[in-house]
Design a protein around this motif. Structure first.
Motif, PDB file in Angstrom:
ATOM      1  N   ASN A  29       0.825  -1.212   0.000  1.00 42.63           N
ATOM      2  CA  ASN A  29       0.000   0.000   0.000  1.00 42.63           C
ATOM      3  C   ASN A  29       0.854   1.254   0.000  1.00 42.63           C
ATOM      4  OD1 ASN A  29      -2.394  -1.402  -0.069  1.00 42.63           O
ATOM      5  ND2 ASN A  29      -2.699  -1.342   2.146  1.00 42.63           N
ATOM      6  N   ASN A  33       0.831   4.075  -2.905  1.00 33.75           N
ATOM      7  CA  ASN A  33       0.587   5.491  -2.591  1.00 33.75           C
ATOM      8  C   ASN A  33       1.723   6.372  -3.094  1.00 33.75           C
ATOM      9  OD1 ASN A  33      -1.864   4.993  -1.377  1.00 33.75           O
ATOM     10  ND2 ASN A  33      -0.987   4.792   0.666  1.00 33.75           N
ATOM     11  N   ARG A  34       2.938   5.883  -2.989  1.00 32.55           N
ATOM     12  CA  ARG A  34       4.094   6.664  -3.481  1.00 32.55           C
ATOM     13  C   ARG A  34       4.028   6.808  -4.997  1.00 32.55           C
ATOM     14  NH1 ARG A  34       8.617   8.931  -3.619  1.00 32.55           N
ATOM     15  NH2 ARG A  34      10.611   8.191  -4.338  1.00 32.55           N
ATOM     16  N   ARG A  36       1.408   6.703  -6.864  1.00 34.45           N
ATOM     17  CA  ARG A  36       0.278   7.590  -7.148  1.00 34.45           C
ATOM     18  C   ARG A  36       0.681   9.048  -6.944  1.00 34.45           C
ATOM     19  NH1 ARG A  36      -3.082   5.363  -3.641  1.00 34.45           N
ATOM     20  NH2 ARG A  36      -3.353   3.585  -5.000  1.00 34.45           N
ATOM     21  N   THR A  68      -9.990  10.663  -0.547  1.00 36.55           N
ATOM     22  CA  THR A  68      -9.879   9.723   0.560  1.00 36.55           C
ATOM     23  C   THR A  68     -11.047   8.747   0.521  1.00 36.55           C
ATOM     24  OG1 THR A  68     -11.129  11.180   2.021  1.00 36.55           O
ATOM     25  CG2 THR A  68      -8.733  11.374   2.092  1.00 36.55           C
ATOM     26  N   THR A  72     -11.024   7.332  -5.111  1.00 42.00           N
ATOM     27  CA  THR A  72      -9.600   7.225  -5.411  1.00 42.00           C
ATOM     28  C   THR A  72      -9.199   8.380  -6.326  1.00 42.00           C
ATOM     29  OG1 THR A  72      -9.953   5.857  -7.376  1.00 42.00           O
ATOM     30  CG2 THR A  72      -9.718   4.704  -5.261  1.00 42.00           C
TER      31      THR A  72
END
Length: 87
Positions: A29, A33-34, A36, A68, A72
């Motif tokens: 995850n 997230n990085r 993204r 959030t 997405t």
């Protein structure tokens, strides 16, 4: 105290708590997230006319950064592109 028969498993043996799986999921995850964040920063560095060609604006990118829960960043940007296509 309850006694278990030889063929029965305890409640804890059947639970899905596995610290290694939790750690691996957290790492995946964090990496997603990085990636993204890197992609959204790259989009924010594009020229305004290129963003218009993509059907998004800088404010859409900001909204995507702040997405959030069930929303997405991809959903936010896709909705912006759909609105832009209708114009």
């Amino acid at each position: 105290m309850a006694l278990s028969l030889p063929g029965e498993q305890s409640v804890t043996a059947g639970s899905s708590y596995n610290p290694v799986r939790i750690l691996v999921r957290w790492i995946k995850n964090a990496a997603a997230n990085r990636r993204r964040g890197v992609a959204l920063r790259a989009l924010s560095e594009l020229e305004p006319h290129l963003l218009r060609d993509l059907g998004i604006s800088r404010s859409d990118i900001t909204d995507a950064h702040q997405a959030t829960g069930a929303r997405t960043p991809a959903m936010v940007l896709n909705a912006a592109r759909a609105r832009s296509a209708q114009l």
